[in-house]
Each structure stands twice: as structure tokens, then as C-alpha cells.
Design an enzyme around this catalytic site. Structure first.
Site, PDB file in Angstrom:
ATOM      1  N   CYS A   1       0.810  -1.214   0.000  1.00 45.57           N
ATOM      2  CA  CYS A   1       0.000   0.000   0.000  1.00 45.57           C
ATOM      3  C   CYS A   1       0.852   1.277   0.000  1.00 45.57           C
ATOM      4  O   CYS A   1       0.967   1.965   1.028  1.00 45.57           O
ATOM      5  CB  CYS A   1      -0.978   0.038   1.163  1.00 45.57           C
ATOM      6  SG  CYS A   1      -2.230   1.319   0.851  1.00 45.57           S
TER       7      CYS A   1
ATOM      8  N   CYS B   1      -5.813   2.061  -5.024  1.00 46.12           N
ATOM      9  CA  CYS B   1      -5.399   2.667  -3.773  1.00 46.12           C
ATOM     10  C   CYS B   1      -6.483   3.623  -3.300  1.00 46.12           C
ATOM     11  O   CYS B   1      -6.733   4.648  -3.941  1.00 46.12           O
ATOM     12  CB  CYS B   1      -4.080   3.409  -3.965  1.00 46.12           C
ATOM     13  SG  CYS B   1      -3.391   3.863  -2.387  1.00 46.12           S
TER      14      CYS B   1
END
Ligand SMILES: Cc1cc2nc3c(=O)[nH]c(=O)nc-3n(C[C@H](O)[C@H](O)[C@H](O)COP(=O)(O)OP(=O)(O)OC[C@H]3O[C@@H](n4cnc5c(N)ncnc54)[C@H](O)[C@@H]3O)c2cc1C
Length: 404
Positions: free
Chosen positions: A167, A347
Site C-alpha cells: 500500500c 489505492c
């Protein structure tokens, strides 16, 4: 019922290393498609939904909401080998474990990524002080909120390392959540917020970079591009930065610090025969479209441990798992592999405590929106609801059950 160690066999049709997001997503799909002789090697009694750790660090979700018992997510009928893999012998189709070894016809490798806390001098020690934390650990994420919540003046620094990380948006997201909190409390003007990023921009795709730049401007965040953390002195609360473009060093005194640690493949993967020899990170060398190992065709890898050049996210696994399962089944029946992963990743950027934009893209950095009709390239309240409630529901009830 799930078999545990007591009933362990010496050989399975499919062995899956890692019972995290990727391992369980694949095992559940195999189960639904009638492949039952499957063993999952997983040492942990807990399974974590890590994407919510950002909201834990931002004081918006309790840490306990992100964890369930591993036994509750294992697909029915698969065996749970409650042990840690220590190596793979692909010539003899064996996985080495602390307690022996187990054989396979096909192997899926998904033990996730390793957090290299020691790779930055002083990081470990700084994290033992009351002024530094990291959302990259279940144990530390609640501390992030303790560190940031009551700050009223001073300097808050948020850092991202140069290595690929899971991430890559997470170091920015927590900065925006905290800045919004300080703005709501009326203290943002007295807090210098510094965001340290290794790259030349906020994001690689212009439409998202522009939206993030707007958040940065609104909060008055100072961004250090092309910069990495080279050392942290937790006792004197000082961080040393290196601007790799200008070759310049800078010391910053901080009152609150959030770090994302450097990351790489687990050491046993890095040193083993499945690793890609091209980089020091040691990820598993798979074909980026079929997810089959380039040298050992019985082996597949996905998730954070694979060397595919996508953004390492759970969103990527949502698209990788069906590809691995389809190709593994073709491989078992001696047919050519036809399923293709195109690098999709997403994301969800929380730009405020009630706003999120959803960056979705593929290997070619094409914008790949998956939600019809609404514009997810700008921060929205409905996208925040998706992050807080929708995606966790999808994770526990759909993806981990191999549905879809
Ligand atoms: C703070 C944070 C925020 C994030 N936010 C998002 C987000 O918003 N959206 C998103 O899509 N993704 C997000 N992610 C990333 C996402 O959580 C990961 O990409 C995903 O969990 C990777 O899945 P994985 O199965 O590869 O690894 P993991 O889910 O980490 O699972 C690996 C499993 O392997 C096991 N294991 C480890 N070593 C061994 C061994 N030797 N033998 C056997 N088993 C082993 C572990 O115990 C673990 O259960 C975030 C991550 C973090 C930390």
C-alpha cells in the site's frame, strides 16, 4: 472441518504458503472449484484485514475490528499446517517447515512481505518512545493515534522508504487524516506537517496526483520529494533525510513521527531458489501475466511476495487470485495457461476524515475505474463509506470465501 497438524499428510495436491489475503483467497477458490486436497501453511492464529490499519492510526476504527481467528477464515476441507515455511525445494517439490517438510503437485507461495525495521538506523528504538509510531503493525497502529491526537504545536513528520512497500499510499493517507484532525481542532496552523516521499511526485497518474496536490495545499503540508530517511535518533527526536536528487542532507526535529518501514521479501524467500535475482528485494520471479514461476512451472506466486510490477495491495490480489486458480487448474490438467493478470491495483486515498478518492490503474498506468457512473478521481463521502464499511465487508464475506 479443517484438519490441523494432527492429521497432517506428507503430500498434497496443492500446498499454499501463507494464510493471509492472497493464500486464503486462492484456497477458497480452489475449494469452490472442487480441488480439495489442499494444505495451507500458516503459523499465525490470527488473520488481519490490514487496509483498516490506516483508519486505526487515524483514530477512526478500533484495532480489534481488523482481526479474526485464522481458523474462521480457512476454507472447509483444507488442511491447516500450523507451521512456518523455511524454504522450498522446487526440484523435489517440497516445502521445508520448522517441523519437517511437505510435498506438493502444485505450490502457491503467498507469505506476504517482510517489514525491515532494522534497515533504517534508529527506527526500532524511536518506535519505543512515545513520539513515534507506524500503521504498518497491528500492535503499533493504535499508538499512531495516541502520538498524533493531542499534538497542538510543533513538527509532525510522515515518511515513506525507497523500497517497494505494501500500500504505497498508506504513508500519505495517515498524513491527511491527521492534518484534517488538527484542522478541525483549530491547531493545524501551529503544526508544521512534513511528508517525506522517495519519488518525484505524489502519484504516478496525473489525475490522482492533481487531487492529492490539492489536499497537500489545503493542509499546508511541506513535501520532500526524492527524499529518504537515513537515520532516526529517537532520544533527541531528530530525523536525518537525504535528498537523492540534489544529494543534500537535512536534519529535522520532530514532535510526532509516523514511519513506513523499508520492506522486502521474507529472508527465506530472498535466499531461496524461487527469488528473482535482479534486485536486492528478492521477490518471487513469476510471469507478470500468468503468475506462474518462470523457472519452476509447478509454482505460482501472488500478493506482496510476487515480483510483479503492480502496486502491492489487497486490491491487486482481488484480480490475481482468480488468475492463479484458473492457471493452476489448467496446469493440473495439462492444458495451456490462458488466464491473464493485467496489473490492476487500487489505492483508496483517504484525503480527509470523511473523504476518499479511489485510484484504480493497471500495469500501463491506465486509469481503470470499476465503479460505474460516479467520478472516483476526486475525494468523496460515498467512497469513504466504501473504505470504512464496504471494502471490509467485501473482504471477509466475498473474497476470503472465494466468491465471484
Ligand atoms: C497500513 C496498511 C494499509 C493498507 N491499505 C490498503 C488499502 O487501502 N487497500 C489495499 O488494497 N491494500 C492495502 N494494504 C495492503 C494489503 O493489506 C496487502 O497488500 C495484503 O494484505 C497482502 O496480502 P498477502 O496475502 O500477500 O500478505 P498478508 O496478507 O500479509 O499475508 C501473509 C500471510 O503469510 C503468513 N506467513 C508469513 N511468513 C510465513 C511463513 N514463513 N510460512 C507460512 N506463512 C507465513 C503470515 O502470517 C500471513 O498470514 C495495506 C497494508 C497496510 C500495512
Amino acid at each position: 472441518m479443517t484438519r490441523t497438524d494432527a492429521a497432517r499428510k506428507s503430500h498434497y495436491r496443492v500446498v499454499v504458503i501463507g494464510g493471509g489475503d492472497a493464500g486464503i483467497s486462492v484456497a477458497a477458490r480452489l475449494n469452490r472449484r472442487g480441488v480439495h486436497d489442499v494444505a495451507i501453511v500458516e503459523p499465525s492464529a490470527e488473520h488481519y484485514y490490514q487496509p483498516l490499519w490506516t483508519l486505526v492510526g487515524g483514530g477512526l476504527v478500533a484495532a480489534r475490528k481488523t482481526v479474526r481467528r485464522e481458523a474462521s477464515v480457512l476454507p472447509r476441507g483444507s488442511a491447516w499446517i500450523r507451521d512456518r515455511a523455511t524454504g522450498v525445494d522446487p526440484e523435489n517439490r517440497l516445502v521445508h517447515l520448522h517441523s519437517g517438510s511437505v510435498g506438493y503437485d502444485r505450490l502457491v507461495v503467498a507469505p506476504g512481505i517482510q517489514l525491515d525495521w532494522d534497515a533504517t538506523p534508529g527506527m526500532q528504538d524511536a518506535l519505543t518512545t512515545p513520539f513515534a509510531s507506524s500503521n504498518y503493525s497491528f500492535r503499533l497502529a493504535p499508538k499512531t493515534w495516541e502520538v498524533m491526537r493531542d499534538l497542538e504545536r510543533g513538527t509532525a513528520v510522515f515518511t515513506m522508504p525507497t523500497s517497494p512497500i505494501k500500500c504505497p499510499g498508506a504513508p500519505q493517507k495517515i498524513a491527511y487524516l491527521c492534518a484534517d484532525h488538527w484542522r478541525r481542532r483549530g491547531v493545524l496552523g501551529a503544526i508544521r506537517v512534513v511528508l517525506v516521499l522517495p519519488g518525484a511526485g505524489l502519484f504516478g497518474i496525473p489525475v490522482f496526483a492533481r487531487a492529492l496536490a490539492q489536499a497537500v495545499e489545503e493542509y499546508g503540508i511541506e513535501v520532500r520529494f526524492n527524499t529518504e530517511v537515513v537515520e532516526i535518533d529517537g532520544d533527541s527526536r531528530r530525523i536525518e533525510l537525504l535528498d537523492n536528487a540534489a544529494g543534500a542532507k537535512e536534519s529535522l526535529d520532530y514532535d510526532a513521527l509516523h514511519v513506513a518501514p523499508p520492506q522486502s521479501a521474507p529472508n527465506w524467500v530472498k535466499r531461496g531458489p524461487l527469488a528473482d535475482g535482479d534486485s536486492s528485494y528478492g521477490y518471487i520471479e513469476v510471469d507478470k501475466h500468468t503468475l506462474q514461476h518462470v523457472r519452476f512451472p509447478e509454482v505460482f506466486a501472488l500478493g506482496d511476495v510476487a515480483n510483479t510490477p503492480n502496486s502491492k495491495t489487497g486490491a491487486a490480489i482481488r484480480k490475481q487470485a482468480p488468475v492463479v486458480v484458473a492457471n493452476l487448474m489448467s496446469s493440473l490438467s495439462g492444458e495451456p495457461l490462458s488466464a491473464v493478470y493485467d496489473g490492476y491495483a487500487a489505492c483508496p486515498f483517504t484525503t480527509a476524515r470523511n473523504r476518499m478518492l479511489l485510484a484504480e490503474f493497471d500495469y500501463a498506468c491506465n486509469h481503470r475505474p470499476s465503479i460505474p457512473l460516479i467520478d472516483t478521481t476526486r475525494p468523496r463521502y460515498d467512497m469513504w463509506l466504501l473504505k470504512r464499511y464496504g471494502l471490509p465487508f467485501l473482504y471477509w464475506n466475498v473474497l476470503l470465501r472465494g466468491i465471484g
